[in-house]
Structure formats: C-alpha cells, structure tokens
Design an enzyme around this catalytic site. Sequence first.
Site, PDB file in Angstrom:
ATOM      1  N   ASP A   1       1.373  -0.878   0.309  1.00 15.53           N
ATOM      2  CA  ASP A   1      -0.368  -0.575  -0.514  1.00 15.53           C
ATOM      3  C   ASP A   1       0.438   1.215   0.117  1.00 15.53           C
ATOM      4  O   ASP A   1       0.112   2.202   0.335  1.00 15.53           O
ATOM      5  CB  ASP A   1      -0.762   0.190   1.319  1.00 15.53           C
ATOM      6  CG  ASP A   1      -2.013  -1.240   0.998  1.00 15.53           C
ATOM      7  OD1 ASP A   1      -2.500  -0.464  -0.169  1.00 15.53           O
ATOM      8  OD2 ASP A   1      -2.978  -1.631   1.924  1.00 15.53           O
TER       9      ASP A   1
ATOM     10  N   ASP B   1      -5.554  -4.287  -6.821  1.00 20.91           N
ATOM     11  CA  ASP B   1      -5.371  -2.757  -5.613  1.00 20.91           C
ATOM     12  C   ASP B   1      -3.966  -2.692  -6.466  1.00 20.91           C
ATOM     13  O   ASP B   1      -3.749  -1.486  -5.487  1.00 20.91           O
ATOM     14  CB  ASP B   1      -5.927  -3.055  -4.050  1.00 20.91           C
ATOM     15  CG  ASP B   1      -6.754  -3.690  -3.415  1.00 20.91           C
ATOM     16  OD1 ASP B   1      -7.375  -4.572  -4.969  1.00 20.91           O
ATOM     17  OD2 ASP B   1      -7.393  -3.182  -2.790  1.00 20.91           O
TER      18      ASP B   1
END
Length: 411
Positions: A127, A188
């Site tokens: 992330d 993602d």
Amino acid sequence: MTVYIMKRFVLWASVGLSLLAACAPSKGEFDAENALKYCDRQVHRTLSELRTAEGVLDYTLMPRNIMDSLNVWHCRKVDKTEWCSGFWPGILWYDYEFMGDAKLKEEAAKYTESLEFLSHMPAYDHDLGFLVFCSYGNAYRLTHEEKYKQVILDTADSLATLFNPRVGTILSWPREVPTFGGHNTIMDNLINLEMLFWAAKNGNKPYLKEIAVSHADKTMANQFRPDYTSYHVAVYDTLTGDFVRGCTHQGYADESMWARGQAWGVYGYTVAYRETGDHRYLDFVQQVADAFLKDLPEDGVPYWDYNDPRIPNAPRDASAAAVVASALLELSTYLPGEKGEGYRKEAVRMLASLSSDAYACGNRKPAFLMHSTGHHPAGSEIDASIIYADYYYIEALLRLKRLNEGRNVLE
Ligand code: GLY
C-alpha cells in the site's frame, strides 16, 4: 458603414460568448466547478471538526470513514498498517490546487509530513503507493520541493523490495502468505505502480519501471478471466513463480467481479499505458473498462460486487465509480473519436450522479460522498463515507475541469 460596424460587433460579441460557453457549463450540463466548491466547503467543515477546543490539529490522525448512521469522521492514527492515511493529505492538496489558498497548502504539508516515516522503514505491504503517492506525489507535483521528491524515491525503493522476480509481481500482503498458501498479488496493487513509474523517470531508477511493467504484464496474463472481469487476488507459487489460482478477499465470491477491484484495473492500466505508450495496455484497458460499464445500474454507480445475488438490494460502492470516473477522463484523452468521447460521457454521468442528493453528503455529513463499501465480507465499512471515495471524486472533478478548459487532464 453603420451596418458594417453593427455586424462586426455582433460577430465579436458572439465569439466572446462562445468562448465563455467553452468554459462555463451550459444549462443541464454537469458543473465541475460547482462540485469543487462543494468539496472545499466540506474540507473546511472537516478541518474545523478535527480541531480541538484549543484550535489544534493532530496531523497524525487521518479521517477514514463515517458510517451510515453517524455524522462525524472516524479517524485513524498513521501507522504502517493503516493503508488509507495518504488520502486526506491528497484531498487537501487537490483542494489547495483548486482554491490556491495558502492556509490549505500549510495544512496539506503538515498532514503529508506525518507519513515521512514510511520512506525509511522496511515495507509492511504494497500500500506504499496509495500512502505516499497520493500525499507526497501531489505535494511534489504542486510545489516541486526537493524534500518531497526524496521521500517518494526512497519509498519506491522500499516497495520494490516486495517484488519477487520468480513470480514477476509485487507481493501485496506478506502477512497473508500462509493464508493464501503463497505469493499473493491483489488488483489494488496496480495503483502502486504509478509511484514506481514516477521514481524510474524522476530518480534515474530504470529497474523500477521494469518491475512495474513486469507486474502489469503478469497481472494482465493471470488475474483476468476471458471476459476481462478480474480476480481480486492472484496466488502464485513463491518458489517456482507459477500461477496457482485466482480468488477473492473483499469480493462476494472467487468467481465474482468485485467492483472496486475492477475499478483499480481500469485506473492501473490507464496509467500503465500513459507511462509506457504500450498499445497492449491501451487495448486491454478498454476491455476492462467495458466490463465495468456493462451492467452498471442506471445511475452509473455500481453495486459493491456485480454478482451479489441480492442485487438490486445490495449496497453500492460510490468509491468504485469515483475511481473509474477519474480513470476514464484520462483514458478518453488517449482515444480520439467516438470511443474516447463515450468514456468521457460515462465519467461525467458518474460524477453527476455522485454529486446528486443521492450520493453527496451535503449538510448531512462533512465527507463529500456517501454509499461506499469497504470490506463487505468482513462486515466493515458497508454503505459508508470512505476517505478514498472522496479522494478519487475530487481528483476526477479537477480532471474534468482541466478538460473543460482545454488543458492537459493531468497537469
Ligand atoms: N485496497 C483495499 C481496497 O480497495 O479496499
């Protein structure tokens, strides 16, 4: 002579009016400028809500969500495990870009700087792009200050440590290797490639582009079904690099299409085309986008998962619409003619819908949008305001404003 002067006057007046019309939306058209002013009001509401009684802001506390039944932000402390901390600083940078207000810039900088620690610690997971490129990436884009650049470059190197050359992709969640039984890569993760492309170009680190391209290629080959719908998770054998299976984590089922996963795909391959000029990505992203657009409800905002059997009574995901609207506005500029025009219209349709009473919080809450779904299978953030929906919404509005003004969509 008088008739000639009158004619010239009418001509110039009509040229002037049509120039004005090129910038201002005509009646019934979606007004991006007005929506951006709404975002600015909500940003100020949020800032004043976050201040203590003494007027102090804690720059390590980031707004994350507002559940359906509540009307104040639930904040989370910045931490390596909190993946959403880059969105609020990013929103402040975007609002500063629109308003030009020095006070907003100051607050954006302070929130951004509380994420600096991520650049000098081992990567916790993938992330890092969300965290550092939404915050520091926008900070550098708007200020060109060297101190921001170095943080991005260091974080990109840290993200690259998760790349497994045998597999050819970044390991998204090191902590989940035992759960999935191998190297896991989630959709993602495509968003984090933008920081690698940027660092390769701006930091003379060509190996980072090679990693990003390899990741995009492997994901394209393994993480999509023949109809271009995506698996949320691809599992690979850590040692041989072989693709083992596609499955889900946040979607309805392994074989379903989780709306936000598909949205990350549309955004990710648009960036991959922008950064490489490789037409394979341009062809592919159109298929991925078309799979998202097919079967969208009338208002352009998807159900959280396209295969939830409770549809039409399933929750929506406004965040997926915001991500795709932003991506389609960029994609439309790479496709002259009907296809590009069609994508631009779809993006405007989504933004108009998100800006309507059905999705915009208005006075009800200080966020921009309602009705996003975070992690449905875990029962978390269902039908909520979520900070990343707001981030991609304001990003899309700025992109549309630039396009309406005849500027570069990404300026
Ligand atoms: N990256 C997690 C999500 O999209 O919910």
